[in-house]
Design a protein around this motif. Structure first.
Motif, PDB file in Angstrom:
ATOM      1  N   ARG A   1       7.308   3.793  19.557  1.00  0.00           N
ATOM      2  CA  ARG A   1       7.777   5.538  19.255  1.00  0.00           C
ATOM      3  C   ARG A   1       8.791   5.399  18.179  1.00  0.00           C
ATOM      4  O   ARG A   1       9.086   6.243  17.623  1.00  0.00           O
ATOM      5  CB  ARG A   1       8.273   6.272  20.417  1.00  0.00           C
ATOM      6  N   THR A   2       9.245   3.913  17.910  1.00  0.00           N
ATOM      7  CA  THR A   2      10.106   4.015  16.795  1.00  0.00           C
ATOM      8  C   THR A   2       9.684   4.878  15.456  1.00  0.00           C
ATOM      9  O   THR A   2       8.719   4.508  14.832  1.00  0.00           O
ATOM     10  CB  THR A   2      10.601   2.475  16.583  1.00  0.00           C
ATOM     11  N   GLY A   3      10.683   5.383  14.873  1.00  0.00           N
ATOM     12  CA  GLY A   3      10.340   6.231  13.685  1.00  0.00           C
ATOM     13  C   GLY A   3       9.455   7.347  13.664  1.00  0.00           C
ATOM     14  O   GLY A   3       9.325   8.229  12.770  1.00  0.00           O
ATOM     15  N   LEU A   4       9.071   7.715  14.760  1.00  0.00           N
ATOM     16  CA  LEU A   4       8.461   8.936  15.163  1.00  0.00           C
ATOM     17  C   LEU A   4       9.233  10.176  15.743  1.00  0.00           C
ATOM     18  O   LEU A   4       9.750   9.998  16.885  1.00  0.00           O
ATOM     19  CB  LEU A   4       7.173   8.736  16.065  1.00  0.00           C
ATOM     20  N   PRO A   5       9.532  11.245  14.934  1.00  0.00           N
ATOM     21  CA  PRO A   5      10.267  12.335  15.647  1.00  0.00           C
ATOM     22  C   PRO A   5       9.571  13.047  16.787  1.00  0.00           C
ATOM     23  O   PRO A   5       8.459  12.807  16.714  1.00  0.00           O
ATOM     24  CB  PRO A   5      10.570  13.379  14.527  1.00  0.00           C
ATOM     25  N   ASP A   6      10.437  13.532  17.518  1.00  0.00           N
ATOM     26  CA  ASP A   6       9.631  14.075  18.784  1.00  0.00           C
ATOM     27  C   ASP A   6       8.933  15.267  18.463  1.00  0.00           C
ATOM     28  O   ASP A   6       7.672  15.524  19.139  1.00  0.00           O
ATOM     29  CB  ASP A   6      10.905  14.877  19.679  1.00  0.00           C
ATOM     30  N   GLU A   7       8.973  16.111  17.497  1.00  0.00           N
ATOM     31  CA  GLU A   7       8.285  17.082  16.932  1.00  0.00           C
ATOM     32  C   GLU A   7       6.563  16.465  16.648  1.00  0.00           C
ATOM     33  O   GLU A   7       5.873  17.103  16.751  1.00  0.00           O
ATOM     34  CB  GLU A   7       8.459  17.970  15.881  1.00  0.00           C
ATOM     35  N   ARG A   8       6.702  15.311  15.996  1.00  0.00           N
ATOM     36  CA  ARG A   8       5.142  14.570  15.593  1.00  0.00           C
ATOM     37  C   ARG A   8       4.820  14.131  16.727  1.00  0.00           C
ATOM     38  O   ARG A   8       3.493  14.188  17.207  1.00  0.00           O
ATOM     39  CB  ARG A   8       5.642  13.595  14.639  1.00  0.00           C
ATOM     40  N   LEU A   9       5.369  13.554  17.774  1.00  0.00           N
ATOM     41  CA  LEU A   9       4.768  13.146  18.988  1.00  0.00           C
ATOM     42  C   LEU A   9       4.193  14.193  19.957  1.00  0.00           C
ATOM     43  O   LEU A   9       3.187  14.212  20.593  1.00  0.00           O
ATOM     44  CB  LEU A   9       5.847  12.301  19.843  1.00  0.00           C
ATOM     45  N   ALA A  10       4.993  15.375  19.930  1.00  0.00           N
ATOM     46  CA  ALA A  10       4.644  16.670  20.765  1.00  0.00           C
ATOM     47  C   ALA A  10       3.275  16.896  20.064  1.00  0.00           C
ATOM     48  O   ALA A  10       2.404  17.652  20.660  1.00  0.00           O
ATOM     49  CB  ALA A  10       5.647  17.702  20.455  1.00  0.00           C
ATOM     50  N   GLU A  11       3.220  17.348  18.578  1.00  0.00           N
ATOM     51  CA  GLU A  11       1.796  17.628  18.005  1.00  0.00           C
ATOM     52  C   GLU A  11       0.723  16.524  18.290  1.00  0.00           C
ATOM     53  O   GLU A  11      -0.484  16.925  18.489  1.00  0.00           O
ATOM     54  CB  GLU A  11       1.983  17.514  16.373  1.00  0.00           C
ATOM     55  N   PHE A  12       1.043  15.416  18.269  1.00  0.00           N
ATOM     56  CA  PHE A  12      -0.014  14.229  18.610  1.00  0.00           C
ATOM     57  C   PHE A  12      -0.348  14.577  20.128  1.00  0.00           C
ATOM     58  O   PHE A  12      -1.678  14.349  20.232  1.00  0.00           O
ATOM     59  CB  PHE A  12       0.395  12.938  18.634  1.00  0.00           C
ATOM     60  N   ALA A  13       0.532  14.908  20.972  1.00  0.00           N
ATOM     61  CA  ALA A  13       0.249  15.026  22.464  1.00  0.00           C
ATOM     62  C   ALA A  13      -0.833  16.209  22.482  1.00  0.00           C
ATOM     63  O   ALA A  13      -1.694  16.192  23.307  1.00  0.00           O
ATOM     64  CB  ALA A  13       1.189  15.149  23.376  1.00  0.00           C
ATOM     65  N   ARG A  14      -0.590  17.290  21.633  1.00  0.00           N
ATOM     66  CA  ARG A  14      -1.326  18.413  21.606  1.00  0.00           C
ATOM     67  C   ARG A  14      -3.086  18.124  21.245  1.00  0.00           C
ATOM     68  O   ARG A  14      -3.959  18.639  21.817  1.00  0.00           O
ATOM     69  CB  ARG A  14      -0.940  19.695  20.946  1.00  0.00           C
ATOM     70  N   VAL A  15      -2.849  17.340  19.888  1.00  0.00           N
ATOM     71  CA  VAL A  15      -4.368  16.848  19.681  1.00  0.00           C
ATOM     72  C   VAL A  15      -5.027  16.116  20.520  1.00  0.00           C
ATOM     73  O   VAL A  15      -6.170  16.316  20.811  1.00  0.00           O
ATOM     74  CB  VAL A  15      -4.057  16.085  18.242  1.00  0.00           C
ATOM     75  N   LEU A  16      -4.420  15.179  21.335  1.00  0.00           N
ATOM     76  CA  LEU A  16      -4.978  14.428  22.090  1.00  0.00           C
ATOM     77  C   LEU A  16      -5.570  15.344  23.180  1.00  0.00           C
ATOM     78  O   LEU A  16      -6.671  15.038  23.945  1.00  0.00           O
ATOM     79  CB  LEU A  16      -4.165  13.498  22.652  1.00  0.00           C
ATOM     80  N   ALA A  17      -4.706  16.286  23.930  1.00  0.00           N
ATOM     81  CA  ALA A  17      -5.060  17.235  24.892  1.00  0.00           C
ATOM     82  C   ALA A  17      -6.455  17.937  24.430  1.00  0.00           C
ATOM     83  O   ALA A  17      -7.384  18.074  25.262  1.00  0.00           O
ATOM     84  CB  ALA A  17      -4.125  18.339  25.058  1.00  0.00           C
ATOM     85  N   VAL A  18      -6.625  18.516  23.092  1.00  0.00           N
ATOM     86  CA  VAL A  18      -7.645  19.203  22.577  1.00  0.00           C
ATOM     87  C   VAL A  18      -8.863  18.142  22.789  1.00  0.00           C
ATOM     88  O   VAL A  18      -9.938  18.509  23.111  1.00  0.00           O
ATOM     89  CB  VAL A  18      -7.452  19.632  21.344  1.00  0.00           C
ATOM     90  N   LEU A  19      -8.752  17.078  22.310  1.00  0.00           N
ATOM     91  CA  LEU A  19      -9.483  16.075  22.276  1.00  0.00           C
ATOM     92  C   LEU A  19     -10.191  15.732  23.407  1.00  0.00           C
ATOM     93  O   LEU A  19     -11.482  15.741  24.026  1.00  0.00           O
ATOM     94  CB  LEU A  19      -9.455  14.769  21.651  1.00  0.00           C
ATOM     95  N   ARG A  20      -9.338  15.466  24.698  1.00  0.00           N
ATOM     96  CA  ARG A  20      -9.603  15.331  26.091  1.00  0.00           C
ATOM     97  C   ARG A  20     -10.577  16.496  26.569  1.00  0.00           C
ATOM     98  O   ARG A  20     -11.441  16.444  27.108  1.00  0.00           O
ATOM     99  CB  ARG A  20      -8.322  15.092  27.003  1.00  0.00           C
ATOM    100  N   GLU A  21     -10.070  17.892  26.286  1.00  0.00           N
ATOM    101  CA  GLU A  21     -10.876  19.131  26.731  1.00  0.00           C
ATOM    102  C   GLU A  21     -12.199  19.161  26.106  1.00  0.00           C
ATOM    103  O   GLU A  21     -13.257  19.573  26.848  1.00  0.00           O
ATOM    104  CB  GLU A  21     -10.156  20.127  26.211  1.00  0.00           C
ATOM    105  N   ASN A  22     -12.546  18.606  24.939  1.00  0.00           N
ATOM    106  CA  ASN A  22     -13.663  18.557  24.175  1.00  0.00           C
ATOM    107  C   ASN A  22     -14.604  17.723  24.880  1.00  0.00           C
ATOM    108  O   ASN A  22     -15.849  17.913  25.023  1.00  0.00           O
ATOM    109  CB  ASN A  22     -13.395  18.474  22.811  1.00  0.00           C
ATOM    110  N   VAL A  23     -14.180  16.599  25.240  1.00  0.00           N
ATOM    111  CA  VAL A  23     -14.914  15.584  25.931  1.00  0.00           C
ATOM    112  C   VAL A  23     -15.361  15.933  27.353  1.00  0.00           C
ATOM    113  O   VAL A  23     -16.418  15.748  27.657  1.00  0.00           O
ATOM    114  CB  VAL A  23     -14.046  14.027  25.943  1.00  0.00           C
ATOM    115  N   GLU A  24     -14.456  16.717  27.954  1.00  0.00           N
ATOM    116  CA  GLU A  24     -14.497  16.991  29.406  1.00  0.00           C
ATOM    117  C   GLU A  24     -15.666  18.088  29.445  1.00  0.00           C
ATOM    118  O   GLU A  24     -15.948  18.475  30.482  1.00  0.00           O
ATOM    119  CB  GLU A  24     -13.273  17.213  30.162  1.00  0.00           C
ATOM    120  N   SER A  25     -15.649  18.978  28.208  1.00  0.00           N
ATOM    121  CA  SER A  25     -16.478  20.148  28.373  1.00  0.00           C
ATOM    122  C   SER A  25     -18.011  19.895  27.897  1.00  0.00           C
ATOM    123  O   SER A  25     -18.281  19.238  27.596  1.00  0.00           O
ATOM    124  CB  SER A  25     -15.806  21.204  27.744  1.00  0.00           C
TER     125      SER A  25
END
Length: 115
Positions: free
Chosen positions: A91-115
């Protein structure tokens, strides 16, 4: 000492057992995302290494409950520390807000795969 298919299956098994006190083998396989027979292979090796014990559930004799031994607890702590160091480096060099956005993108991708 860690051989049962490599460090990752051992870490995932230790983590799952640690987080679910007295989980049974079927529950553990689901948490880890592997087939029961594959988990049995890993548990056999880890039990032979003294990392965990399995005992029959007194309420359901067909079910084995899995528990870490002192050696399993010690290995869990060693691997936990290694995971924390790796996570910090990752996580070095990645601000918390970028990590949070990345987590949101991953969550959407997971939902798309599961539906």
């Amino acid at each position: 000492m860690v051989e049962a298919g490599g460090t990752l299956p051992v870490w995932l098994t230790l983590l799952s057992v640690k987080s679910s006190e007295l989980a049974n083998q079927r529950e553990l396989a689901g948490m880890i995302g592997i087939q029961g027979a594959t988990l049995t292979h890993h548990l056999n090796a880890m039990e032979a290494q003294g990392l965990l014990t399995r005992q029959r559930d007194p309420l359901n004799r067909r079910v084995h409950l899995v528990r870490l031994t002192e050696a399993g607890e010690a290995l869990f702590e060693t691997l936990r520390q290694a995971a924390l160091v790796f996570d910090k480096r990752l996580r070095t060099g990645l601000p918390d807000e970028r990590l949070a956005e990345f987590a949101r993108v991953l969550a959407v991708l997971r939902e798309n795969v599961e539906s």
